[in-house]
Design a protein around this motif. Sequence first.
Motif: not given
Length: 631
Positions: A380, A384, A398
């Motif tokens: 995740t 990002w 994500v």
Amino acid sequence: MFKPLLMKHVMLQVLTEDLPLVSLTLAEKGVFSPDYRICYAESFPDIPGTHYREIYHQACSRLQKIEGQISLSEKTDISHLHVVSEDQLTKTNDWLGEVWKRCSAYEENFRRLGDDERMVNQLSLALDNFVALNIDLSLLQGEKLFLDIHVGMLPRENVAQLKEAISLADYLLFTYMEQEGNAHIIVLGLKGERVQEMNSVLDTAGFRPLPIPPELRNEPDKVRADLEDRRKKITEEWRRETEDMISCGNELRQMLEEAKQTLVMSEPFVDMENAARSSGHLSIISGWIPAREIAPIEATLKKILENPFQLNARAPSREEYHLVPSFMPKSRLMSPFATLVKQYGIPRYGEIDPTIIFALTFVAMFGMMFGDIGHGLVITFAAWAARKKLKKFTLFAVAAGISASLFGLLYGSIFGYEHLFHAVWIPPLSDPIYMLSMALGWGVGFLVIITLLSIHNRLVSGDLNSAIFETNGVVSIILYLSILSGTFNLYKNGDFGILPAFLSILSLLTLLAYKLIETKASPGERMMVATIETFETLTGYISNTLSFLRIAAFSLNHVALAVAVFTLADMTEGTGHWLMVIGGNIFILVLEGAIVTIQVLRLEYYEGFSRFYAGDGREFKPLILNSGGTK
């Protein structure tokens, strides 16, 4: 949400003089897809705008070539829309032709300067072979009346042997330079009967001639100085041409931007092609519009057209379904998943759009197979952090990472540690049989939903027989579920059950009878083909269900890899232990993460899409004002 938007086929009747304005308006709204079928050709035999189209394409070609010399804005200002007349388009095309003549002169000069620069570089390289000579190089060029001269190089160790050999023929050998194991030499002697013999001797010694370009007609130092002068002149001329071209670009850029605007506003009428037809003063435009946009489009046309018009809309017939474009509203949330779905194909009009189903099941299966809180969080945060590179696929990564973290919470796993906290559900290795049964249950549910979607799509396309009797139809799903039910009864109670047995036999015979009827062949061959196809339907369901065992297998594999990493780590102490733990986790993240992604895609495409999704639809491509430039 689950289907492309409801579409209507429209036929718009307008005066021919209003066609450009109507085209521009439809492009501005961006909801009209032209129907290029040849319809109404008898009543409306002419295709308007043929000459207009030719001028447009010539102007676009000229502008594209000019943009190779003068850079323009990527986005074109289309805030002041107006209809572009043929006269205006012609003037723009003529002006672009004059600009291109001017730009092509720069292009020609740059090409010439490039050729000159390459020539100077080649002469400089050739001169390197004679730099140690202190004579006029023209003396060594061409045929001589009395002298037989050879200039070239050969391996250094062959020089003495060659010198001795040619001395017997009264030839002389001079070495003027040595470089990288080769000797640069000049061999000369009087012309006579031994010229051919000398060529053979030189070849035997590995002699390679060094041709002297005719441009090198002086002593090497002077030639070098001349070449440097030529190089400076070329550089200076290149600089002047570049400045002139930049000045030209600054002078013309604003007018070129306006010309580009003109072409962008002309494009919708050009793109109509044979979707617009005319007969005298009356014309028609045919195409596809989402049903919900019919009223707004009609209201807009009433507002802008001074002349009367008529808009007729109808629902597409079943025979036209394969021609109707599928309009799937764009969603930022679903965009990365829609891209992966399009890799398989565009849904037919009326078919279920599988994007949401794909998104939910993909994310869920990735989490099931890669359940670990730590690994999921790493994915995740990494997604990002790399969002500028991943762009719209950031959300995809994500979502996969969050799913892995949630299943890691259910499995009680964080960076491979299985005992730091209690699992909310179950650690996979604690009961592998239970995990396999859960995977089979997921697979059965997945296949049942996919089969129901297949039945729905066939009913929508009007193919009732296929919806009931074909593979992945009603009879097939009854056969599948009845066998599953009977097998479960047999496992639990030791009895298959009367109802499952009755349904299994009935559906199997129905399927076989349908195959017998549908197969076109001799009786014997028909029986064999029908039996094989019926058997394939049954075994297909079984093998596809077993494919979902890989979900449990990879969840177990994930834990097993972590155990292997910690076993190796425990064999070392101190820093080595932690290096092994960190390296092992990186290995699991990269290698197993990639493998799991591929396996999930395989389940989606092969076990899912291939059953219900034809993927041979047409994407809705409306007329638009292409602010990014012309095509």
